[in-house]
Design a protein around this motif. Structure first.
Motif, mmCIF file in Angstrom:
data_model
loop_
_atom_site.group_PDB
_atom_site.id
_atom_site.type_symbol
_atom_site.label_atom_id
_atom_site.label_comp_id
_atom_site.label_asym_id
_atom_site.label_seq_id
_atom_site.Cartn_x
_atom_site.Cartn_y
_atom_site.Cartn_z
ATOM 1 N N THR A 197 19.973 5.278 -5.213
ATOM 2 C CA THR A 197 18.845 4.571 -5.818
ATOM 3 C C THR A 197 19.012 3.068 -5.698
ATOM 4 O O THR A 197 18.050 2.339 -5.407
ATOM 5 C CB THR A 197 18.687 4.972 -7.296
ATOM 6 O OG1 THR A 197 18.487 6.394 -7.376
ATOM 7 C CG2 THR A 197 17.491 4.288 -7.933
ATOM 8 N N THR B 186 16.465 0.707 -3.726
ATOM 9 C CA THR B 186 15.807 -0.380 -4.464
ATOM 10 C C THR B 186 16.022 -1.703 -3.755
ATOM 11 O O THR B 186 15.093 -2.517 -3.609
ATOM 12 C CB THR B 186 16.345 -0.458 -5.905
ATOM 13 O OG1 THR B 186 16.113 0.794 -6.572
ATOM 14 C CG2 THR B 186 15.665 -1.577 -6.686
ATOM 15 N N ILE C 173 7.451 1.756 -5.845
ATOM 16 C CA ILE C 173 8.650 2.492 -6.245
ATOM 17 C C ILE C 173 8.268 3.619 -7.183
ATOM 18 O O ILE C 173 7.678 3.393 -8.239
ATOM 19 C CB ILE C 173 9.670 1.560 -6.926
ATOM 20 C CG1 ILE C 173 10.147 0.481 -5.947
ATOM 21 C CG2 ILE C 173 10.859 2.352 -7.458
ATOM 22 C CD1 ILE C 173 11.069 -0.560 -6.574
ATOM 23 N N SER D 41 10.195 6.429 -9.254
ATOM 24 C CA SER D 41 11.453 7.016 -9.709
ATOM 25 C C SER D 41 11.137 7.953 -10.852
ATOM 26 O O SER D 41 10.749 7.520 -11.935
ATOM 27 C CB SER D 41 12.430 5.934 -10.169
ATOM 28 O OG SER D 41 13.628 6.527 -10.623
ATOM 29 N N GLU E 252 13.287 9.998 -12.300
ATOM 30 C CA GLU E 252 14.416 10.315 -13.179
ATOM 31 C C GLU E 252 14.900 9.097 -13.953
ATOM 32 O O GLU E 252 15.863 9.184 -14.696
ATOM 33 C CB GLU E 252 15.563 10.937 -12.387
ATOM 34 C CG GLU E 252 16.216 10.055 -11.354
ATOM 35 C CD GLU E 252 17.388 10.754 -10.682
ATOM 36 O OE1 GLU E 252 17.621 11.937 -10.945
ATOM 37 O OE2 GLU E 252 18.080 10.084 -9.889
ATOM 38 N N THR F 157 14.095 1.070 -14.179
ATOM 39 C CA THR F 157 13.786 0.674 -12.802
ATOM 40 C C THR F 157 13.594 -0.835 -12.707
ATOM 41 O O THR F 157 14.085 -1.492 -11.775
ATOM 42 C CB THR F 157 12.518 1.391 -12.315
ATOM 43 O OG1 THR F 157 12.715 2.807 -12.378
ATOM 44 C CG2 THR F 157 12.181 1.003 -10.878
ATOM 45 N N THR G 125 7.296 9.190 -15.331
ATOM 46 C CA THR G 125 8.681 9.597 -15.075
ATOM 47 C C THR G 125 8.892 11.105 -15.199
ATOM 48 O O THR G 125 10.035 11.558 -15.271
ATOM 49 C CB THR G 125 9.637 8.885 -16.047
ATOM 50 O OG1 THR G 125 9.275 9.240 -17.395
ATOM 51 C CG2 THR G 125 9.566 7.388 -15.886
ATOM 52 N N ASP H 7 11.885 8.935 -5.398
ATOM 53 C CA ASP H 7 13.191 9.275 -5.960
ATOM 54 C C ASP H 7 13.030 10.345 -7.042
ATOM 55 O O ASP H 7 12.745 10.031 -8.183
ATOM 56 C CB ASP H 7 13.820 8.008 -6.544
ATOM 57 C CG ASP H 7 15.246 8.207 -7.040
ATOM 58 O OD1 ASP H 7 15.832 9.258 -6.755
ATOM 59 O OD2 ASP H 7 15.759 7.295 -7.720
ATOM 60 N N HIS H 8 13.188 11.599 -6.714
ATOM 61 C CA HIS H 8 13.667 12.130 -5.450
ATOM 62 C C HIS H 8 12.937 13.422 -5.139
ATOM 63 O O HIS H 8 12.068 13.845 -5.904
ATOM 64 C CB HIS H 8 15.188 12.370 -5.481
ATOM 65 C CG HIS H 8 15.657 13.195 -6.669
ATOM 66 N ND1 HIS H 8 15.640 14.559 -6.677
ATOM 67 C CD2 HIS H 8 16.132 12.822 -7.886
ATOM 68 C CE1 HIS H 8 16.097 15.015 -7.844
ATOM 69 N NE2 HIS H 8 16.400 13.976 -8.593
#
Length: 236
Positions: free
Chosen positions: A21, A25, A40, A42, A44, A50, A91, A117-118
């Motif tokens: 990650t 990033t 972006i 993400s 998780e 983030t 998320t 991700d991911h």
């Protein structure tokens, strides 16, 4: 790799804790600073986590836990006003159909490079049909990248390795045959000290395991910098 090309999918994988990650990033920051709008996703990490990881890379200071000073806030705000980095506030994961609709909206904002991700959060399937679900998801992602003229950075987790210190390979990935077929590029990170006890614990090998456009494969090395949660080129 000779750059990130529109219409391609780049898979990034590594064992747990190797810095997938963080690496991705930093890659997104590098692209944004070249004037390329990025997005972006993400699923998780909380959005504020983030943002703190993003701030660590931008400010080159470890912002994961510490409070921002007034000067740091000003620096980060100025950077964010200059470069276009979008962060998905959701998320809880999504599915490939919902993501596809979001990508069409992101395209309207000018987004050209997308970090995902991911993969596991895009694949909703019972265990016995996991391979088919991964195959369909990666195939759809490749089609979306081509249709939208975007580049996707897709983080994929490997299966649990049986041997400690064993380097991850394409064969280690869940749905490895699909990824090998549909991914345009595959990057594998490896923390060198996990297979070589004499290696610096922050030395990271980046292996280009697939490069569809040029066919060039090989290794390069970076140093992870704990003091700012980012990478620097290895100085020989």
């Amino acid at each position: 790799m000779h750059g990130l090309r529109k219409g391609e999918v780049t898979v990034v994988t590594a064992d747990t804790g190797a810095g997938k990650t963080t690496f991705c990033t930093q890659l997104m920051v590098n692209c944004a600073m070249q004037g390329i709008p990025v997005w972006i996703n993400s699923w998780e990490m909380r959005p504020e986590t983030t943002m703190r990881k993003l701030a660590s890379v931008v400010l080159r200071r470890p912002m994961k836990f510490q409070s921002f000073t007034e000067h740091e806030n000003e620096q980060f705000d100025e950077w964010c006003s200059r470069y276009k980095v979008y962060i998905n506030p959701n998320t809880i994961g999504t599915d490939i159909d919902s993501l596809g609709r979001q990508l069409y909206e992101a395209k309207k904002l000018g987004v050209e490079i997308v970090m995902l991700d991911h993969l596991d959060y895009l694949v909703n399937s019972r265990k016995e049909k996991l391979h088919e679900a991964i195959d369909e998801t990666v195939k759809r992602l490749h089609a979306l990248a081509f249709d939208l003229s975007m580049h996707f950075i897709l983080i994929c987790h490997p299966r649990q390795s049986g041997a400690a210190g064993e380097e991850v390979g394409i064969h280690s990935l869940k749905g490895s045959s699909s990824i090998k077929q549909y991914a345009d590029n595959v990057l594998i990170l490896h923390r060198c000290s996990r297979s070589d006890s004499t290696a610096d614990p922050n030395k990271i090998k980046i292996r280009i395991a697939k490069n569809r456009m040029f066919g060039t494969e090989g290794n390069c090395y970076l140093f992870y910098q704990p003091q700012w949660d980012g990478y620097m080129e290895l100085q020989q």
